[in-house]
Design an enzyme around this catalytic site. Structure first.
Site, PDB file in Angstrom:
ATOM      1  N   TYR A  73       0.862  -1.182   0.000  1.00  0.00           N
ATOM      2  CA  TYR A  73       0.000   0.000   0.000  1.00  0.00           C
ATOM      3  C   TYR A  73       0.895   1.227   0.000  1.00  0.00           C
ATOM      4  CZ  TYR A  73      -3.075   3.716   1.616  1.00  0.00           C
ATOM      5  OH  TYR A  73      -3.765   4.897   1.719  1.00  0.00           O
ATOM      6  N   GLU A  99      -3.411   7.641  -4.175  1.00  0.00           N
ATOM      7  CA  GLU A  99      -3.264   6.346  -3.510  1.00  0.00           C
ATOM      8  C   GLU A  99      -3.149   5.213  -4.527  1.00  0.00           C
ATOM      9  OE1 GLU A  99      -5.846   4.927   0.026  1.00  0.00           O
ATOM     10  OE2 GLU A  99      -6.753   4.018  -1.749  1.00  0.00           O
TER      11      GLU A  99
END
Length: 377
Positions: free
Chosen positions: A101, A189
């Site tokens: 992530y 993101e």
């Protein structure tokens, strides 16, 4: 402002990030063409601006044309959290060996941009943050727009375990930062950032949120807005130069100044009421703003009492009063109105309202107690 994954992917691609080969399709023949270009297997990803699309069956792996046609048709009939699937991103399937992530966002508590990463990537990153917060690594830019090489190494080594991946990860963060700052984002993101069987790194997903207040600097981004996901009242408020956010309560609030608006909602809540909105008419003394504000609030069928809380400085209380009277003549005010006015031209404002049998309060506590009591009847 939020945009779809396929749109964010194109911005990532333009920014030099390693995205997965593919394009968006609205019709099955387009999806077949894209799949033939990339080669099977491919992944079909429903484009909706809500979470949980995977769990809702909105992502499908297909191995050939027959499967693609079947699953594409199924996805086009799918509704995810009340939103129909209209577009589907078709991308090359990746042999994923490891997920990470990575994101760039703003930490409002520290007033700084922060890079966030975890070697435990994937759809359950929120759960990871709760159950294993030490797996979430953060790097603050300290007011800069790029990475400080002197302090970077410990952070990147805590995320990627080999020098090769650390170098690639540094490139990814550098490109992500460029996208973030070039487009005035509030979030950029990648979840997940993946490593494939050949050791290559890819952004297997793309998410971007923009700072609405900076959109005037990016005319090209405004066209990416999907109005289906926007609250129509918030859009109208923006057109009328009102700052408005819809909430779930039953006490409508019209206030001048963001700080006073926040304080008003807090006191309504502390007094046992439930604010229905944040609405700041700003410092202008335009009576039409009050009229427009009341129009928007009265559309909310949950509202059963309205509080107008004005501290007159630049905003003149008599102009607010005239706006209230104008609204009473044009709108059906079928809920009680509580008015608190203090400051510039307060006396004149109270005289205007008194002629129309509207009682005003001088203190916020009196006004809030009254509107909360009315909201409960």
């Amino acid at each position: 402002m939020k945009i779809h994954e396929y749109q964010a992917t194109e911005l990532f691609r333009a920014g030099g990030l390693p995205v997965v080969q593919g394009r968006v399709a609205t019709e099955v023949y387009e999806a077949v063409m894209i799949a033939e270009e990339t080669g099977y297997p491919v992944v079909l990803k429903s484009q909706v601006l809500v979470g949980g699309r995977g769990k809702a069956g909105g992502i499908r792996l297909v191995k050939n044309k027959e499967e693609l046609e079947d699953h594409f048709a199924q996805l086009k009939k799918l509704t995810i959290k009340e939103y129909p699937v209209e577009k589907i991103l078709v991308v090359k399937a990746i042999d994923i060996k490891k997920e990470y992530y990575v994101s760039v966002t703003v930490d409002p508590a520290k007033g700084d941009v922060v890079l966030i990463a975890s070697s435990d990537g994937g759809v359950e990153i929120e759960e990871t943050a709760k159950t294993n917060p030490d797996a979430i690594k953060k790097y603050y830019l300290n007011g800069k727009k790029d990475i400080d090489e002197g302090s970077w190494k410990p952070f990147i080594q805590s995320v990627f375990d080999t020098p090769e991946l650390q170098a690639e990860g540094t490139k990814v963060f550098g490109a992500l930062l460029k996208v973030f700052f070039d487009n005035d984002c509030s979030l950029a993101e990648i979840n997940p950032l993946v490593i494939d069987g050949q050791g290559k790194i890819y952004a297997a997903d793309a998410k971007i949120n923009f700072d609405d207040n900076a959109l005037m600097r990016h005319e090209n981004l405004e066209s990416l807005r999907d109005l289906r996901y926007e609250d129509p009242d918030e859009l109208e408020a923006k057109e009328k130069n009102l700052s408005f956010v819809k909430l779930s309560g039953n006490v409508g609030c019209i206030v001048n100044g963001a700080g006073l608006a926040m304080a008003t909602m807090d006191i309504v809540k502390l007094s046992g009421g439930q604010p229905a909105n944040f609405l700041d008419v700003g410092g202008s003394s335009n009576p039409e703003k009050v009229l427009n504000a009341l129009k928007i609030i009265l559309r909310n069928k949950d509202v059963n009492a309205i509080l107008i809380n004005i501290f007159g400085g630049i905003t003149r209380c008599d102009d607010i009063a005239n706006g209230i009277i104008e609204a009473m003549g044009q709108l059906e005010l079928n809920v009680p109105l509580v008015v608190r006015l203090t400051g510039t031209n307060e006396k004149e404002a109270k005289e205007i309202l008194a002629k129309h049998d509207i009682t005003t309060f001088s203190t916020m506590r009196e006004a809030v107690d009254r509107v909360v009591a009315l909201s409960k009847k």
